[in-house]
Scaffold this motif. Structure first.
Motif, mmCIF file in Angstrom:
data_model
loop_
_atom_site.group_PDB
_atom_site.id
_atom_site.type_symbol
_atom_site.label_atom_id
_atom_site.label_comp_id
_atom_site.label_asym_id
_atom_site.label_seq_id
_atom_site.Cartn_x
_atom_site.Cartn_y
_atom_site.Cartn_z
ATOM 1 N N ALA A 1 0.893 -1.183 -0.103
ATOM 2 C CA ALA A 1 0.043 0.003 0.001
ATOM 3 C C ALA A 1 0.920 1.304 0.090
ATOM 4 C CB ALA A 1 -0.925 0.057 1.267
ATOM 5 N N ARG A 2 1.922 1.361 0.739
ATOM 6 C CA ARG A 2 2.908 2.280 0.765
ATOM 7 C C ARG A 2 3.445 2.489 -0.579
ATOM 8 N NH1 ARG A 2 3.908 6.959 1.572
ATOM 9 N NH2 ARG A 2 6.102 7.814 2.068
ATOM 10 N N ALA A 3 3.946 1.575 -1.259
ATOM 11 C CA ALA A 3 4.573 1.581 -2.467
ATOM 12 C C ALA A 3 3.665 2.364 -3.551
ATOM 13 C CB ALA A 3 5.112 0.204 -3.042
ATOM 14 N N VAL A 4 2.190 1.715 -3.250
ATOM 15 C CA VAL A 4 1.420 2.680 -4.440
ATOM 16 C C VAL A 4 0.982 3.958 -4.036
ATOM 17 C CG1 VAL A 4 -1.136 2.629 -4.855
ATOM 18 C CG2 VAL A 4 0.118 0.560 -4.756
ATOM 19 N N GLU A 5 1.354 4.461 -2.942
ATOM 20 C CA GLU A 5 1.111 5.822 -2.286
ATOM 21 C C GLU A 5 2.187 6.611 -2.959
ATOM 22 O OE1 GLU A 5 1.084 6.100 1.910
ATOM 23 O OE2 GLU A 5 -0.736 5.024 2.003
ATOM 24 N N ILE A 6 3.493 5.999 -3.062
ATOM 25 C CA ILE A 6 4.594 6.940 -3.416
ATOM 26 C C ILE A 6 5.061 6.686 -4.906
ATOM 27 C CG2 ILE A 6 5.649 7.119 -1.088
ATOM 28 C CD1 ILE A 6 7.602 4.847 -2.106
ATOM 29 N N THR A 7 4.132 5.943 -5.424
ATOM 30 C CA THR A 7 4.424 5.472 -6.880
ATOM 31 C C THR A 7 3.529 6.369 -7.828
ATOM 32 O OG1 THR A 7 5.153 3.393 -6.382
ATOM 33 C CG2 THR A 7 4.604 3.833 -8.852
ATOM 34 N N PRO A 8 3.653 7.377 -8.954
ATOM 35 C CA PRO A 8 2.854 8.420 -9.239
ATOM 36 C C PRO A 8 1.598 7.609 -9.926
ATOM 37 C CG PRO A 8 5.154 8.985 -9.782
ATOM 38 C CD PRO A 8 5.119 7.670 -8.791
ATOM 39 N N ARG A 9 2.092 6.635 -10.538
ATOM 40 C CA ARG A 9 0.817 5.833 -11.178
ATOM 41 C C ARG A 9 0.765 4.398 -10.804
ATOM 42 N NH1 ARG A 9 1.910 6.692 -17.607
ATOM 43 N NH2 ARG A 9 -0.159 5.888 -17.652
ATOM 44 N N GLY A 10 0.925 4.344 -9.651
ATOM 45 C CA GLY A 10 0.683 2.774 -8.760
ATOM 46 C C GLY A 10 -0.674 2.593 -8.502
#
Length: 66
Positions: free
Chosen positions: A21-30
């Motif tokens: 979930a954190r990776a998605v938050e910091i990935t612009p198009r995640g």
């Protein structure tokens, strides 16, 4: 990372859902996949069957520009 990215969460200490979930938050198009990797998945075929619908939806959304 600027490419569209589908992140599949796990269900164990090595692949924590919170990290996904954190990776998605910091990935612009995640995007977070609506499925996860569980201990029940024993083979590559099991994994493919579990994530195939989510990957298909993700790719379709890219083709449609969503």
């Amino acid at each position: 990372m600027r490419a569209p990215t589908l992140v599949v969460p796990g269900a164990d200490a090595r692949h924590p859902t919170g990290l996904a979930a954190r990776a998605v938050e910091i990935t612009p198009r995640g995007r977070l996949a609506p499925v996860g990797i569980s201990p029940d998945l024993r083979t590559a075929a099991d994994l493919a069957e579990a994530v195939d619908p989510a990957v298909g939806e993700f790719l379709t959304s890219l083709r449609m520009g969503l």
